[in-house]
Design a protein around this motif. Structure first.
Motif, PDB file in Angstrom:
ATOM      1  N   SER A  44      -7.080  -1.757  -5.137  1.00 35.24           N
ATOM      2  CA  SER A  44      -7.624  -0.473  -4.207  1.00 35.24           C
ATOM      3  C   SER A  44      -7.167   0.829  -4.456  1.00 35.24           C
ATOM      4  CB  SER A  44      -7.511  -0.967  -3.065  1.00 35.24           C
ATOM      5  OG  SER A  44      -8.020  -2.262  -2.583  1.00 35.24           O
ATOM      6  N   ALA A  45      -6.062   1.002  -4.625  1.00 32.86           N
ATOM      7  CA  ALA A  45      -5.440   2.308  -4.912  1.00 32.86           C
ATOM      8  C   ALA A  45      -6.136   2.699  -6.257  1.00 32.86           C
ATOM      9  CB  ALA A  45      -3.822   2.069  -5.354  1.00 32.86           C
ATOM     10  N   LEU A  55       2.361   2.064  -3.536  1.00 34.79           N
ATOM     11  CA  LEU A  55       1.681   2.386  -4.399  1.00 34.79           C
ATOM     12  C   LEU A  55       0.804   3.824  -4.176  1.00 34.79           C
ATOM     13  CD1 LEU A  55      -0.239  -0.948  -5.087  1.00 34.79           C
ATOM     14  CD2 LEU A  55       1.331   0.172  -6.611  1.00 34.79           C
ATOM     15  N   GLN A  56       1.304   4.617  -3.196  1.00 38.76           N
ATOM     16  CA  GLN A  56       0.710   5.977  -2.829  1.00 38.76           C
ATOM     17  C   GLN A  56       1.166   6.826  -4.001  1.00 38.76           C
ATOM     18  OE1 GLN A  56       2.496   7.078   0.879  1.00 38.76           O
ATOM     19  NE2 GLN A  56       0.866   5.741   2.114  1.00 38.76           N
ATOM     20  N   GLN A  57      -0.118   7.280  -4.581  1.00 39.58           N
ATOM     21  CA  GLN A  57      -0.040   8.335  -5.440  1.00 39.58           C
ATOM     22  C   GLN A  57       0.879   7.877  -6.733  1.00 39.58           C
ATOM     23  OE1 GLN A  57       1.853  11.681  -3.689  1.00 39.58           O
ATOM     24  NE2 GLN A  57      -0.157  12.584  -2.851  1.00 39.58           N
ATOM     25  N   ARG A  98       0.858  -1.157  -0.020  1.00 44.59           N
ATOM     26  CA  ARG A  98       0.018   0.052   0.089  1.00 44.59           C
ATOM     27  C   ARG A  98       0.929   1.157  -0.125  1.00 44.59           C
ATOM     28  NH1 ARG A  98      -2.977  -3.442   3.452  1.00 44.59           N
ATOM     29  NH2 ARG A  98      -1.938  -2.704   5.288  1.00 44.59           N
ATOM     30  N   SER A 132      -4.014  -4.514  -3.235  1.00 38.39           N
ATOM     31  CA  SER A 132      -3.214  -3.189  -2.943  1.00 38.39           C
ATOM     32  C   SER A 132      -3.541  -2.508  -4.206  1.00 38.39           C
ATOM     33  CB  SER A 132      -2.010  -3.192  -2.497  1.00 38.39           C
ATOM     34  OG  SER A 132      -2.061  -4.131  -1.236  1.00 38.39           O
ATOM     35  N   THR A 133      -3.030  -3.090  -5.354  1.00 42.11           N
ATOM     36  CA  THR A 133      -3.096  -2.120  -6.660  1.00 42.11           C
ATOM     37  C   THR A 133      -4.719  -1.798  -7.001  1.00 42.11           C
ATOM     38  OG1 THR A 133      -0.984  -3.188  -7.255  1.00 42.11           O
ATOM     39  CG2 THR A 133      -2.398  -2.494  -9.166  1.00 42.11           C
ATOM     40  N   THR A 152      -9.969   3.763  -5.486  1.00 40.99           N
ATOM     41  CA  THR A 152     -10.182   4.820  -4.732  1.00 40.99           C
ATOM     42  C   THR A 152     -10.328   6.036  -5.785  1.00 40.99           C
ATOM     43  OG1 THR A 152      -8.861   4.013  -2.906  1.00 40.99           O
ATOM     44  CG2 THR A 152      -9.389   6.349  -3.091  1.00 40.99           C
TER      45      THR A 152
END
Length: 259
Positions: free
Chosen positions: A219-220, A190-192, A187, A216-217, A223
């Motif tokens: 979900s990013a 992968l932020q921004q 997570r 995680s990918t 969002t």
């Protein structure tokens, strides 16, 4: 580096021609495939899910409920997979990404499309009007020569008639590979990392990828899309669920029967 892409594409094309001249062999059992390509029907049946699984975590369910109780409480992102990565398909699915071996895409997409149709008929997932392949960073795309998620999305589009939007999503950070990272590190990694190029006009979409592990990918990206009012689900060839989840329902049923 400037010549990396042409040489990579040339190598992939030459490899495809060579493989096309060889007998069609199953990527799992290596026996000759008489119908279809890549994976024989026996291995496909053995590797695909044998019963209902949770769309959130991949846990085995006693009946087709869609989500287990914890994932329902967490409002988990629905992930539709045709098979488990751990039940014999790992090598064949990994070969798509790392070796450019696309023979398994057609049969696995066929099983995935069948699973999607089954869940839609049971009204456990919404219909989607657009397929969005998970993007690669341009640097990674040049190195690899292709985006496996786009190749899968193209085949799903051919089989289902749902349009593909290959350029709506972009990857703006060239993040380190996710393999080997735990959920928290994935997570953070992968932020921004992703961007939507414009506005998504579809009300419901499916993110397409080869494998989902922690989610995680997906979900990013979800969002960002949900911020535009888009309903998101994930379609993947195989799911790498946590060890033991597929066996819990079976073990629980056996324990109940012994009491």
């Amino acid at each position: 580096m400037a010549n990396a892409l042409p040489w990579r594409l040339w190598w992939l094309q030459a490899r495809a021609l060579l493989l096309g001249s060889l007998p069609n062999r199953c990527l799992v059992c290596h026996q000759q495939v008489t119908e279809g390509t890549g994976i024989c029907g026996f291995c496909l049946d053995a590797c695909c899910y044998q019963g209902p699984v949770c769309l959130g975590c991949g846990r085995s369910l006693d009946a087709e409920f869609g989500f287990c109780a914890p994932c329902r409480i967490l409002n988990a992102l629905p992930v539709v997979a045709g098979a488990s990565y751990h039940r014999g398909l790992g090598h064949a699915v990994a070969a798509i990404k790392y070796q450019g071996q696309f023979a398994a895409i057609e049969p696995l997409c066929r099983r995935l499309a069948s699973r999607v149709q089954q869940l839609r008929q049971a009204r456990l997932i919404r219909p989607v009007s657009l397929l969005l392949p998970v993007p690669l960073h341009p640097t990674r795309l040049r190195q690899r020569g292709f985006n496996q998620a786009y190749e899968i999305a193209k085949e799903l589009s051919r089989q289902t008639g749902i349009a593909v939007a290959p350029d709506l999503l972009g990857r703006c950070r060239n993040t380190p590979p996710q393999a080997g990272l735990d959920g928290r590190a994935r997570r953070r990694n992968l932020q921004q990392a992703f961007v939507i190029n414009g506005v998504c006009s579809a009300g419901s979409v499916a993110l397409v990828d080869d494998v989902v592990t922690t989610g995680s990918t997906a979900s990013a990206i979800a969002t960002l899309l949900e911020a535009q009012g888009v309903s998101v689900q994930v379609w993947c060839l195989a799911r790498a669920e946590a060890p033991g989840l597929l066996d819990e329902a079976v073990q629980g049923s056996m324990a109940a029967g012994s009491r």
